[in-house]
Write a protein that holds these residues in place. Structure first.
Motif, PDB file in Angstrom:
ATOM      1  N   PHE A  42       0.826  -1.207   0.000  1.00  0.00           N
ATOM      2  CA  PHE A  42       0.000   0.000   0.000  1.00  0.00           C
ATOM      3  C   PHE A  42       0.862   1.260   0.000  1.00  0.00           C
ATOM      4  CE2 PHE A  42      -3.668  -2.670   1.182  1.00  0.00           C
ATOM      5  CZ  PHE A  42      -4.618  -2.106   0.351  1.00  0.00           C
ATOM      6  N   MET A  43       2.045   1.188   0.601  1.00  0.00           N
ATOM      7  CA  MET A  43       2.961   2.332   0.540  1.00  0.00           C
ATOM      8  C   MET A  43       3.399   2.574  -0.901  1.00  0.00           C
ATOM      9  SD  MET A  43       4.347   4.744   2.255  1.00  0.00           S
ATOM     10  CE  MET A  43       4.267   4.291   3.959  1.00  0.00           C
ATOM     11  N   ILE A  44       3.634   1.488  -1.632  1.00  0.00           N
ATOM     12  CA  ILE A  44       3.956   1.620  -3.058  1.00  0.00           C
ATOM     13  C   ILE A  44       2.746   2.194  -3.801  1.00  0.00           C
ATOM     14  CG2 ILE A  44       4.489   0.321  -5.167  1.00  0.00           C
ATOM     15  CD1 ILE A  44       6.129  -1.585  -3.317  1.00  0.00           C
ATOM     16  N   GLY A  45       1.550   1.767  -3.394  1.00  0.00           N
ATOM     17  CA  GLY A  45       0.332   2.333  -3.974  1.00  0.00           C
ATOM     18  C   GLY A  45       0.225   3.827  -3.738  1.00  0.00           C
ATOM     19  N   THR A  46       0.680   4.283  -2.566  1.00  0.00           N
ATOM     20  CA  THR A  46       0.709   5.720  -2.284  1.00  0.00           C
ATOM     21  C   THR A  46       1.619   6.427  -3.269  1.00  0.00           C
ATOM     22  OG1 THR A  46       0.365   5.290   0.079  1.00  0.00           O
ATOM     23  CG2 THR A  46       1.211   7.461  -0.521  1.00  0.00           C
ATOM     24  N   LEU A  47       2.797   5.854  -3.475  1.00  0.00           N
ATOM     25  CA  LEU A  47       3.754   6.436  -4.424  1.00  0.00           C
ATOM     26  C   LEU A  47       3.165   6.496  -5.834  1.00  0.00           C
ATOM     27  CD1 LEU A  47       6.637   7.382  -5.259  1.00  0.00           C
ATOM     28  CD2 LEU A  47       7.161   4.957  -5.596  1.00  0.00           C
ATOM     29  N   VAL A  48       2.562   5.401  -6.271  1.00  0.00           N
ATOM     30  CA  VAL A  48       1.987   5.344  -7.614  1.00  0.00           C
ATOM     31  C   VAL A  48       0.863   6.379  -7.759  1.00  0.00           C
ATOM     32  CG1 VAL A  48       0.644   3.890  -9.204  1.00  0.00           C
ATOM     33  CG2 VAL A  48       2.665   2.956  -8.052  1.00  0.00           C
ATOM     34  N   SER A  49       0.026   6.506  -6.720  1.00  0.00           N
ATOM     35  CA  SER A  49      -1.077   7.476  -6.784  1.00  0.00           C
ATOM     36  C   SER A  49      -0.563   8.906  -6.842  1.00  0.00           C
ATOM     37  CB  SER A  49      -1.994   7.309  -5.571  1.00  0.00           C
ATOM     38  OG  SER A  49      -2.628   6.066  -5.596  1.00  0.00           O
ATOM     39  N   VAL A  50       0.464   9.210  -6.040  1.00  0.00           N
ATOM     40  CA  VAL A  50       1.028  10.556  -6.055  1.00  0.00           C
ATOM     41  C   VAL A  50       1.669  10.844  -7.413  1.00  0.00           C
ATOM     42  CG1 VAL A  50       2.841  12.018  -5.072  1.00  0.00           C
ATOM     43  CG2 VAL A  50       1.307  10.737  -3.562  1.00  0.00           C
ATOM     44  N   LEU A  51       2.435   9.875  -7.926  1.00  0.00           N
ATOM     45  CA  LEU A  51       3.055  10.068  -9.243  1.00  0.00           C
ATOM     46  C   LEU A  51       2.004  10.228 -10.336  1.00  0.00           C
ATOM     47  CD1 LEU A  51       6.082   7.595  -9.142  1.00  0.00           C
ATOM     48  CD2 LEU A  51       6.118  10.098  -9.058  1.00  0.00           C
ATOM     49  N   ALA A  52       0.935   9.446 -10.248  1.00  0.00           N
ATOM     50  CA  ALA A  52      -0.141   9.581 -11.238  1.00  0.00           C
ATOM     51  C   ALA A  52      -0.772  10.962 -11.155  1.00  0.00           C
ATOM     52  CB  ALA A  52      -1.197   8.496 -11.025  1.00  0.00           C
ATOM     53  N   GLY A  53      -0.932  11.497  -9.940  1.00  0.00           N
ATOM     54  CA  GLY A  53      -1.476  12.837  -9.777  1.00  0.00           C
ATOM     55  C   GLY A  53      -0.567  13.905 -10.359  1.00  0.00           C
ATOM     56  N   VAL A  54       0.732  13.731 -10.145  1.00  0.00           N
ATOM     57  CA  VAL A  54       1.694  14.685 -10.706  1.00  0.00           C
ATOM     58  C   VAL A  54       1.656  14.639 -12.229  1.00  0.00           C
ATOM     59  CG1 VAL A  54       4.160  15.169 -10.954  1.00  0.00           C
ATOM     60  CG2 VAL A  54       3.204  14.696  -8.688  1.00  0.00           C
ATOM     61  N   LEU A  55       1.680  13.432 -12.783  1.00  0.00           N
ATOM     62  CA  LEU A  55       1.633  13.291 -14.244  1.00  0.00           C
ATOM     63  C   LEU A  55       0.317  13.794 -14.813  1.00  0.00           C
ATOM     64  CD1 LEU A  55       3.391   9.828 -14.654  1.00  0.00           C
ATOM     65  CD2 LEU A  55       4.324  12.101 -15.171  1.00  0.00           C
ATOM     66  N   ASP A  56      -0.760  13.590 -14.067  1.00  0.00           N
ATOM     67  CA  ASP A  56      -2.068  14.073 -14.504  1.00  0.00           C
ATOM     68  C   ASP A  56      -2.059  15.594 -14.633  1.00  0.00           C
ATOM     69  OD1 ASP A  56      -4.915  14.186 -14.994  1.00  0.00           O
ATOM     70  OD2 ASP A  56      -5.148  14.747 -12.881  1.00  0.00           O
ATOM     71  N   ARG A  57      -1.467  16.263 -13.665  1.00  0.00           N
ATOM     72  CA  ARG A  57      -1.406  17.724 -13.731  1.00  0.00           C
ATOM     73  C   ARG A  57      -0.475  18.193 -14.855  1.00  0.00           C
ATOM     74  NH1 ARG A  57      -1.231  16.386  -8.441  1.00  0.00           N
ATOM     75  NH2 ARG A  57      -3.064  16.898  -7.236  1.00  0.00           N
ATOM     76  N   PHE A  88       0.295  16.509 -17.736  1.00  0.00           N
ATOM     77  CA  PHE A  88      -0.167  16.173 -19.079  1.00  0.00           C
ATOM     78  C   PHE A  88      -1.678  16.271 -19.259  1.00  0.00           C
ATOM     79  CE2 PHE A  88       3.797  13.686 -18.505  1.00  0.00           C
ATOM     80  CZ  PHE A  88       4.562  14.349 -19.466  1.00  0.00           C
ATOM     81  N   ALA A  89      -2.394  16.726 -18.241  1.00  0.00           N
ATOM     82  CA  ALA A  89      -3.857  16.906 -18.300  1.00  0.00           C
ATOM     83  C   ALA A  89      -4.574  15.638 -18.751  1.00  0.00           C
ATOM     84  CB  ALA A  89      -4.212  18.092 -19.200  1.00  0.00           C
ATOM     85  N   TRP A  90      -4.329  14.532 -18.044  1.00  0.00           N
ATOM     86  CA  TRP A  90      -4.950  13.251 -18.385  1.00  0.00           C
ATOM     87  C   TRP A  90      -6.353  13.089 -17.821  1.00  0.00           C
ATOM     88  CZ3 TRP A  90      -0.150   9.886 -16.899  1.00  0.00           C
ATOM     89  CH2 TRP A  90       0.789   9.947 -17.927  1.00  0.00           C
ATOM     90  N   SER A  91      -6.762  13.909 -16.929  1.00  0.00           N
ATOM     91  CA  SER A  91      -8.079  13.847 -16.280  1.00  0.00           C
ATOM     92  C   SER A  91      -8.258  12.575 -15.449  1.00  0.00           C
ATOM     93  CB  SER A  91      -9.207  13.962 -17.319  1.00  0.00           C
ATOM     94  OG  SER A  91      -9.139  15.204 -17.969  1.00  0.00           O
ATOM     95  N   LEU A  92      -7.230  12.214 -14.700  1.00  0.00           N
ATOM     96  CA  LEU A  92      -7.365  11.113 -13.741  1.00  0.00           C
ATOM     97  C   LEU A  92      -8.093  11.652 -12.514  1.00  0.00           C
ATOM     98  CD1 LEU A  92      -3.771   9.589 -13.891  1.00  0.00           C
ATOM     99  CD2 LEU A  92      -5.827   8.733 -15.014  1.00  0.00           C
TER     100      LEU A  92
END
Length: 169
Positions: free
Chosen positions: A19-34, A36-40
């Protein structure tokens, strides 16, 4: 039985690490979303869910490894039966509190399921799903406190020395 309990604590800790890795993945996805405007949707909420899950699932393992913060000022001044009595009293109190914590954590998830409670964030996640990990972690912590209490009563409990925690910092 000892191997089964240790496997439970270790398994919960490994799940917490995932789940800690899941936290990292979610944060990275949020950063990439902002970027590249992916609308995650809901990446910040899922990061929070994963962080809470990792913390709760690691509680029992942390207790069994002697890494929970303890105030030992009075305890270190006692010897023999007085020290043992204080240890048993403290573990009995912690066990009772962990039982209440486990009960209410599980009931929170059950009630969220019964009332169809959903997240107020833009993810609209049914709250019982992330709350399950809190209940599971609290139940495993309760089992660990019962385990510690039984070991102390039977005179088989081993604990970290007062200077051992310093080696982990």
């Amino acid at each position: 039985m000892r191997r089964m309990l240790d496997a439970l604590y270790d398994g919960a800790a490994w799940l917490g690490a995932l789940f800690m890795i899941g936290t990292l993945v979610s944060v990275l996805a949020g950063v990439l979303d902002r970027q590249f405007a992916w609308s995650l949707r809901g990446t910040d909420m899922y990061a929070g869910y994963c962080m809470a899950a990792s913390g709760f699932l690691a509680l029992a393992h942390t207790l069994k490894k002697g890494e929970h913060i303890r105030v030992t000022l009075i305890l270190n001044g006692l010897r023999g039966s007085a020290r043992r009595a204080l240890e048993i009293w403290a573990l009995a109190l912690a066990t009772a509190l962990s039982m209440l914590f486990a009960w209410y954590s599980v009931m929170l998830s059950v009630n969220s399921y019964a009332y169809h409670d959903i997240s107020t964030g833009n993810d609209a996640t049914p709250l019982w799903i992330p709350q399950i990990t809190m209940g599971v972690g609290a139940v495993i912590l309760m089992i660990a406190f019962i385990d510690e209490l039984v070991l102390e009563i039977r005179g088989r409990r081993t604990q970290a020395g007062s200077d051992e925690a310093l080696h982990h910092e």
